[in-house]
Structures are given as structure tokens and as C-alpha cells.
Design a protein around this motif. Sequence first.
Motif, PDB file in Angstrom:
ATOM      1  N   ALA A  57      34.512 -26.458 -15.326  1.00 27.19           N
ATOM      2  CA  ALA A  57      33.055 -26.797 -14.853  1.00 27.19           C
ATOM      3  C   ALA A  57      33.057 -27.410 -13.668  1.00 27.19           C
ATOM      4  CB  ALA A  57      32.589 -27.625 -16.086  1.00 27.19           C
ATOM      5  N   PHE A  58      34.212 -28.158 -13.208  1.00 31.07           N
ATOM      6  CA  PHE A  58      34.163 -28.982 -11.803  1.00 31.07           C
ATOM      7  C   PHE A  58      35.050 -28.328 -10.866  1.00 31.07           C
ATOM      8  CE2 PHE A  58      36.960 -32.042 -14.437  1.00 31.07           C
ATOM      9  CZ  PHE A  58      38.192 -31.564 -13.609  1.00 31.07           C
ATOM     10  N   SER A  59      36.186 -27.504 -11.521  1.00 25.45           N
ATOM     11  CA  SER A  59      37.073 -26.907 -10.631  1.00 25.45           C
ATOM     12  C   SER A  59      36.182 -25.700  -9.749  1.00 25.45           C
ATOM     13  CB  SER A  59      38.244 -26.450 -11.214  1.00 25.45           C
ATOM     14  OG  SER A  59      39.151 -27.280 -11.994  1.00 25.45           O
ATOM     15  N   ILE A  60      35.508 -25.010 -10.491  1.00 26.60           N
ATOM     16  CA  ILE A  60      34.687 -23.864  -9.752  1.00 26.60           C
ATOM     17  C   ILE A  60      33.952 -24.272  -8.821  1.00 26.60           C
ATOM     18  CG2 ILE A  60      32.994 -22.152 -10.097  1.00 26.60           C
ATOM     19  CD1 ILE A  60      34.095 -21.496 -13.049  1.00 26.60           C
ATOM     20  N   PRO A  61      33.088 -25.063  -8.742  1.00 31.00           N
ATOM     21  CA  PRO A  61      32.120 -25.514  -7.663  1.00 31.00           C
ATOM     22  C   PRO A  61      32.889 -26.471  -6.671  1.00 31.00           C
ATOM     23  CG  PRO A  61      31.680 -27.077  -9.736  1.00 31.00           C
ATOM     24  CD  PRO A  61      32.645 -25.867 -10.091  1.00 31.00           C
ATOM     25  N   MET A  62      34.215 -27.070  -7.017  1.00 36.38           N
ATOM     26  CA  MET A  62      35.000 -27.629  -5.864  1.00 36.38           C
ATOM     27  C   MET A  62      35.389 -26.559  -5.003  1.00 36.38           C
ATOM     28  SD  MET A  62      37.957 -30.074  -6.023  1.00 36.38           S
ATOM     29  CE  MET A  62      36.834 -31.742  -5.840  1.00 36.38           C
ATOM     30  N   VAL A  63      36.234 -25.537  -5.492  1.00 39.36           N
ATOM     31  CA  VAL A  63      36.594 -24.573  -4.790  1.00 39.36           C
ATOM     32  C   VAL A  63      35.856 -23.829  -4.128  1.00 39.36           C
ATOM     33  CG1 VAL A  63      38.314 -22.414  -4.992  1.00 39.36           C
ATOM     34  CG2 VAL A  63      38.704 -24.538  -6.414  1.00 39.36           C
ATOM     35  N   ALA A  64      34.603 -23.383  -4.716  1.00 43.69           N
ATOM     36  CA  ALA A  64      33.741 -22.389  -4.246  1.00 43.69           C
ATOM     37  C   ALA A  64      33.143 -23.102  -3.046  1.00 43.69           C
ATOM     38  CB  ALA A  64      32.476 -22.155  -4.994  1.00 43.69           C
ATOM     39  N   ARG A  65      32.932 -24.523  -2.958  1.00 44.02           N
ATOM     40  CA  ARG A  65      32.449 -25.226  -1.765  1.00 44.02           C
ATOM     41  C   ARG A  65      33.493 -25.340  -0.594  1.00 44.02           C
ATOM     42  NH1 ARG A  65      28.599 -30.461  -1.479  1.00 44.02           N
ATOM     43  NH2 ARG A  65      29.057 -31.155   0.644  1.00 44.02           N
ATOM     44  N   LEU A  66      34.681 -25.864  -1.115  1.00 41.20           N
ATOM     45  CA  LEU A  66      35.635 -25.976  -0.078  1.00 41.20           C
ATOM     46  C   LEU A  66      35.952 -24.708   0.541  1.00 41.20           C
ATOM     47  CD1 LEU A  66      37.365 -28.909  -1.522  1.00 41.20           C
ATOM     48  CD2 LEU A  66      35.565 -28.860  -0.023  1.00 41.20           C
ATOM     49  N   GLY A  67      36.120 -23.559  -0.260  1.00 43.35           N
ATOM     50  CA  GLY A  67      36.503 -22.219   0.428  1.00 43.35           C
ATOM     51  C   GLY A  67      35.541 -21.646   1.502  1.00 43.35           C
ATOM     52  N   GLY A  68      34.455 -22.003   1.283  1.00 43.83           N
ATOM     53  CA  GLY A  68      33.404 -21.734   2.435  1.00 43.83           C
ATOM     54  C   GLY A  68      33.423 -22.755   3.386  1.00 43.83           C
ATOM     55  N   ALA A  69      33.699 -23.971   3.405  1.00 46.60           N
ATOM     56  CA  ALA A  69      33.830 -25.048   4.427  1.00 46.60           C
ATOM     57  C   ALA A  69      34.962 -24.807   5.197  1.00 46.60           C
ATOM     58  CB  ALA A  69      33.990 -26.227   3.682  1.00 46.60           C
ATOM     59  N   LEU A  70      36.129 -24.264   4.714  1.00 44.35           N
ATOM     60  CA  LEU A  70      37.365 -24.058   5.506  1.00 44.35           C
ATOM     61  C   LEU A  70      37.635 -22.864   6.271  1.00 44.35           C
ATOM     62  CD1 LEU A  70      40.289 -25.676   5.802  1.00 44.35           C
ATOM     63  CD2 LEU A  70      40.953 -24.157   4.141  1.00 44.35           C
ATOM     64  N   ALA A  71      36.547 -22.222   5.751  1.00 43.05           N
ATOM     65  CA  ALA A  71      36.474 -20.771   6.701  1.00 43.05           C
ATOM     66  C   ALA A  71      36.171 -20.881   8.341  1.00 43.05           C
ATOM     67  CB  ALA A  71      35.264 -19.720   5.846  1.00 43.05           C
ATOM     68  N   GLY A  72      37.274 -20.494   8.808  1.00 42.71           N
ATOM     69  CA  GLY A  72      37.185 -20.664  10.397  1.00 42.71           C
ATOM     70  C   GLY A  72      37.469 -22.162  10.701  1.00 42.71           C
ATOM     71  N   GLY A  73      37.830 -22.996   9.767  1.00 41.31           N
ATOM     72  CA  GLY A  73      38.153 -24.160  10.207  1.00 41.31           C
ATOM     73  C   GLY A  73      39.637 -24.605  10.139  1.00 41.31           C
ATOM     74  N   LYS A  74      39.874 -25.784  10.638  1.00 40.93           N
ATOM     75  CA  LYS A  74      41.408 -26.208  10.757  1.00 40.93           C
ATOM     76  C   LYS A  74      41.586 -27.185   9.773  1.00 40.93           C
ATOM     77  CE  LYS A  74      44.856 -27.524  13.969  1.00 40.93           C
ATOM     78  NZ  LYS A  74      45.066 -27.933  15.605  1.00 40.93           N
ATOM     79  N   ARG A  75      42.825 -27.060   8.990  1.00 39.59           N
ATOM     80  CA  ARG A  75      43.296 -28.095   7.951  1.00 39.59           C
ATOM     81  C   ARG A  75      43.778 -29.425   8.892  1.00 39.59           C
ATOM     82  NH1 ARG A  75      46.206 -24.843   5.269  1.00 39.59           N
ATOM     83  NH2 ARG A  75      44.776 -24.342   3.634  1.00 39.59           N
ATOM     84  N   ARG A  76      43.418 -30.548   8.433  1.00 43.94           N
ATOM     85  CA  ARG A  76      43.936 -31.686   9.405  1.00 43.94           C
ATOM     86  C   ARG A  76      45.020 -32.488   8.252  1.00 43.94           C
ATOM     87  NH1 ARG A  76      38.050 -33.829  10.913  1.00 43.94           N
ATOM     88  NH2 ARG A  76      37.787 -33.091   8.770  1.00 43.94           N
ATOM     89  N   SER A  77      46.018 -33.050   9.100  1.00 43.93           N
ATOM     90  CA  SER A  77      46.992 -33.824   8.251  1.00 43.93           C
ATOM     91  C   SER A  77      46.359 -35.427   7.577  1.00 43.93           C
ATOM     92  CB  SER A  77      48.156 -34.357   9.315  1.00 43.93           C
ATOM     93  OG  SER A  77      48.942 -35.062   8.876  1.00 43.93           O
ATOM     94  N   GLY A  78      46.642 -35.201   6.359  1.00 43.28           N
ATOM     95  CA  GLY A  78      46.182 -36.406   5.545  1.00 43.28           C
ATOM     96  C   GLY A  78      44.693 -36.773   5.350  1.00 43.28           C
ATOM     97  N   ARG A  79      44.156 -35.630   5.599  1.00 41.68           N
ATOM     98  CA  ARG A  79      42.658 -35.614   5.630  1.00 41.68           C
ATOM     99  C   ARG A  79      42.063 -34.667   4.699  1.00 41.68           C
ATOM    100  NH1 ARG A  79      39.328 -36.216  10.861  1.00 41.68           N
ATOM    101  NH2 ARG A  79      37.983 -37.279   9.557  1.00 41.68           N
ATOM    102  N   PRO A  80      42.336 -34.633   3.220  1.00 43.27           N
ATOM    103  CA  PRO A  80      41.854 -33.715   2.456  1.00 43.27           C
ATOM    104  C   PRO A  80      40.191 -33.616   2.214  1.00 43.27           C
ATOM    105  CG  PRO A  80      42.437 -35.659   1.110  1.00 43.27           C
ATOM    106  CD  PRO A  80      42.839 -36.031   2.560  1.00 43.27           C
ATOM    107  N   LEU A  81      39.593 -32.638   1.817  1.00 44.77           N
ATOM    108  CA  LEU A  81      38.144 -32.316   1.675  1.00 44.77           C
ATOM    109  C   LEU A  81      37.679 -32.368   0.251  1.00 44.77           C
ATOM    110  CD1 LEU A  81      38.148 -28.974   3.808  1.00 44.77           C
ATOM    111  CD2 LEU A  81      37.886 -31.292   4.679  1.00 44.77           C
ATOM    112  N   GLY A  82      38.663 -32.139  -0.720  1.00 44.39           N
ATOM    113  CA  GLY A  82      38.243 -32.462  -2.159  1.00 44.39           C
ATOM    114  C   GLY A  82      38.960 -33.546  -2.732  1.00 44.39           C
ATOM    115  N   LEU A  83      38.588 -34.228  -3.619  1.00 48.94           N
ATOM    116  CA  LEU A  83      39.233 -35.166  -4.174  1.00 48.94           C
ATOM    117  C   LEU A  83      38.947 -35.405  -5.844  1.00 48.94           C
ATOM    118  CD1 LEU A  83      41.121 -37.786  -4.524  1.00 48.94           C
ATOM    119  CD2 LEU A  83      38.947 -39.193  -3.905  1.00 48.94           C
ATOM    120  N   VAL A  84      40.002 -35.233  -6.762  1.00 50.82           N
ATOM    121  CA  VAL A  84      39.893 -35.483  -8.154  1.00 50.82           C
ATOM    122  C   VAL A  84      40.536 -36.631  -8.492  1.00 50.82           C
ATOM    123  CG1 VAL A  84      40.030 -34.365 -10.367  1.00 50.82           C
ATOM    124  CG2 VAL A  84      39.606 -32.821  -8.396  1.00 50.82           C
TER     125      VAL A  84
END
Length: 510
Positions: A57-84
Amino acid sequence: MTETTFGALGVPSALVSVLEANGKTSAFPIQVDTLPDTLNGRDVLGRGKTGSGKTLAFSIPMVARLGGALAGGKRRSGRPLGLVLAPTRELATQITNVIEPLADAYGLKVTTIFGGVSQQRQVAALKAGVDIVVACPGRLEDLMKQGFATLDAIEITVLDEADHMADLGFLPVVTRILDKTPQNGQRLLFSATLDNGVDKLVKRFLHNEVLHSVDEATSHVADMTHHLFEVDGVDAKKVLIEKLASGTGRRILFMRTKHHAKKLAKQLTESGIPAVDLHGNLSQPQRDRNLAAFSEGTAKVLVATDVAARGVHVDNIELVIHVDPPAEHKAYLHRSGRTARAGSTGDVVTLMLPTQKKDTLALLRKAAIDVQPERVTADSASVNALVGQVAAYVKPSPKQEQPRGGGSSQGANAQRKRAARDGAGSGQPRRDRSGRPASATGSDSTRSGRPAASSDSARSGQARRGASQGGQGSHAPRTRQGGTTSYSTSSPGAAAPAGGQRRAGRRAQG
């Protein structure tokens, strides 16, 4: 009852495909209730019974949100976008296993952070850049203090099993961690109850939240059948335990102490019933190995303390046995929740001696479990019905041979080799894999998995090694440091500890 598909709830098609590939085509009630809000970015307070499907129930919305947020973006060292945040290593691992297949659909990277293991790999993953961190609070805060993790880019935070966090005393750490996440981020909190300070977390960190309570906090899974077996004495109980453990299906036996869990697993294995233990005295690799054996079917019996009451999800556990009734009713519900998960059925057995009857009945009343006690023996019809087909006898592995002459075991030989390699006997402290002195690890176990404190042969091995060095070494009394038993040799003229005193660490609690 009409089934609801994930697609109808607004789940992206990429994730629907992953779910269908894993046999998940229709949503469970807690998913049906929460997904429309979570996918729309709302803060949600969810309350559902154990095994209800809240991890998805919480994994689906987390991945759906971050999958769109990362599109075209750059992953940054030590700065995650999602936290459980999760209270135990086992639960963190289970959550990661649920998230990863979903994250793969978007190319998201997931890492798990918890204590009990070297932080080296966790630091390397953070430096390389990760999108989702699934963490236990203590180790995550340590890495934040060391500068390896920063939470200022977190877009969505999940706090799972918040009530268990409170029970373990983690809420101050959780509060400090959540304070480091952006105020405008999405937050999802799941908890069976709102007591012990959980309500304060909700008020402080959730904004305009939606409450979804699929069932009452004290409710138990309807597909569970509860049994209360009274036995006449300790010997009769021992025979009954072995009988209940002898079936072909998976079963978990819960004990109150680490020592008794380890002892029972050994006894069952020696009786031809392969069993593994799970408790706080095991290192993380040992826990992983034992859980893998249980999950893969090498061992059909898991003997555990309450460390396994939450976060252990293995399919098709047909029987949970409370060998020792738990101390309080919430522990009973969570232990029992290892069976009858996600729509399956299961049985729960509580064993009690006559002297435990009053307390056990009171416990079950608090848990809202209506079951009548039944006096049984190992041959009772109700016991045989639960056991079903008896599994084939499995010959236990040969015991370690004793060398002729009454010397030390093979295990002691290996221990002496490790000691020689690590510098024991040369005046240097024995060190673990990370290079730290073994006394600092806080572990009662050697790498072989046996408590160092129980190895008399190690002492004789130390003495022989001293003799082999020309009689220069003499065996000194063993000392306990931080829960680890260590042995030392001293040479004539070596400086003695000040005042002749040795500091002794407390024995790890059983």
C-alpha cells in the motif's frame, strides 16, 4: 465481494504489469482504501491488521511518485528521494524485497540500512547515489551524523509499524530524523495503535492527513483458528512441542528468551526435525542464513523470540505455536499474524501449564480472542489434526568429533587458527572482519555461530599454544568485554592490569 484491480485505483501501467507478473491482480482492502489518496500526494495515516497488505500500500505510491520525479533528473550522492523507516532489520529487509521489483520498472535504486553489519556497503551505496532508502532509525542517524546521508531532498517518507517503534524506544530518534526531511514532503504513517507517543508524531509531522482504518486496532485475522492447549507438566509439554513441530508444513515456534529459542531449535534438529533459530544474539549474516533456510524449506521449523513477531513474511506458514505465552496481548496478535496472511488461512496454538492458566486467559481476553482451553497430550485427536502428515525423519548432521585423548574439538582447532591469524596469543586483541577489537562488537557469537562463552576447548587451545611457544605464555582468566568472552595469555614480566582488576561486561540478556 467485487474485486478491485490496481489499474482501477490509478496505479501506473508499468507497476500494474509488475504486480500481475507476481500474481497480484486485485487489491486488498487497505490498498483499495489508501491508494487513491497516496497516489494523489496526500498524507495518510493507515491502520490495518498484520498481514493486510500495507507494505504494498505504501510501496506503490512511493515508486510511482519517485519514478516520475527522477525522469530526466540526476541521481545525487547521499541525497535519497524516498525514505522508509522500520523498527527491525527483518522488517526492513522484507520491505526492500517488496519495493525492489516495483523500483526496477523505473530504474530506481533501493538500499537497506540497518545496524549489526559493517556500514561499508551502505556507505558505498549512498555515495554512488540511491533513490529509496529503507532504514532502521539507529544506523541511519549514525550515517547522517557522519555526513554520508542527507535528507533535504526527501519527497516521500513512510513510517511503518510506528507503534513498534514506540515499544522499542525509537521515537526520539525517529523525531530527529523526520525533522531533517522537508516540511512539504508527503508522509505516510502506518500503525496498529496510536498510543505511546505515536499520536504526537501524527500531529507533528502529518498535514491534513486522511485516516484509513480498515479494521479495529485489536482485531485479528478472521482466517486464523486459535487453539489453547493445557498440558500437565514440563515433560508432557516437551513431548507435545515435538509432536506439533513434526508436520510437513512450515511453522514458527515462539519463545520468550534467546537461550530457550536456541536450545529448542537444537533439540528439534537432534530429534530429526530440522529447525533454525532467530533471536537477538545472532549476527545479521546468521539471521539471514537461518531465514533463508526457513524460506527455502531446508528447515520447516523456525524457533524465534519476539524479534520475529513483526517483519517476517514467509509464504504458507500453516501453524504458529506460542510455546511460551507472550507478556502482553499486542505481542500475541503480532506473533499470530505470521500465519493467515494476505488471504490465506492458518492455525495458532498457545501452550500453557496449569500455573499459567490465569494469566494466559487474561491475555487472550485483552487480545479479543475467544477460545476455550483444552487439556491435551501429544496423542490427542485435536493435536493429530493440526500436525497432519508427519514429515520424514531427517538425520542430523554428525556432531563434531573429539580427537583421541580428550582434546579440543574441530571447532576449537578452527578457533585457534583464527586466533593465531588475528593476533591472539601475541598480546594483540582478537579482531572481527571490520578490523575492530572483538570486544567491541557486542556479539556473544563467534563466526561459527556458537557462543564464545561456551567453548571450554578454546581455553585448552590457548594453553597449548602458550606451551608450544617455549613455555613463555600462561593462560589468564577469561574476561567479558561488551558481551564477548575473550581469553588472553600473559608473559612473565608483563604488566598486570591496574589493581589486578578486570572489568566485566554484563552477560547479554536472555
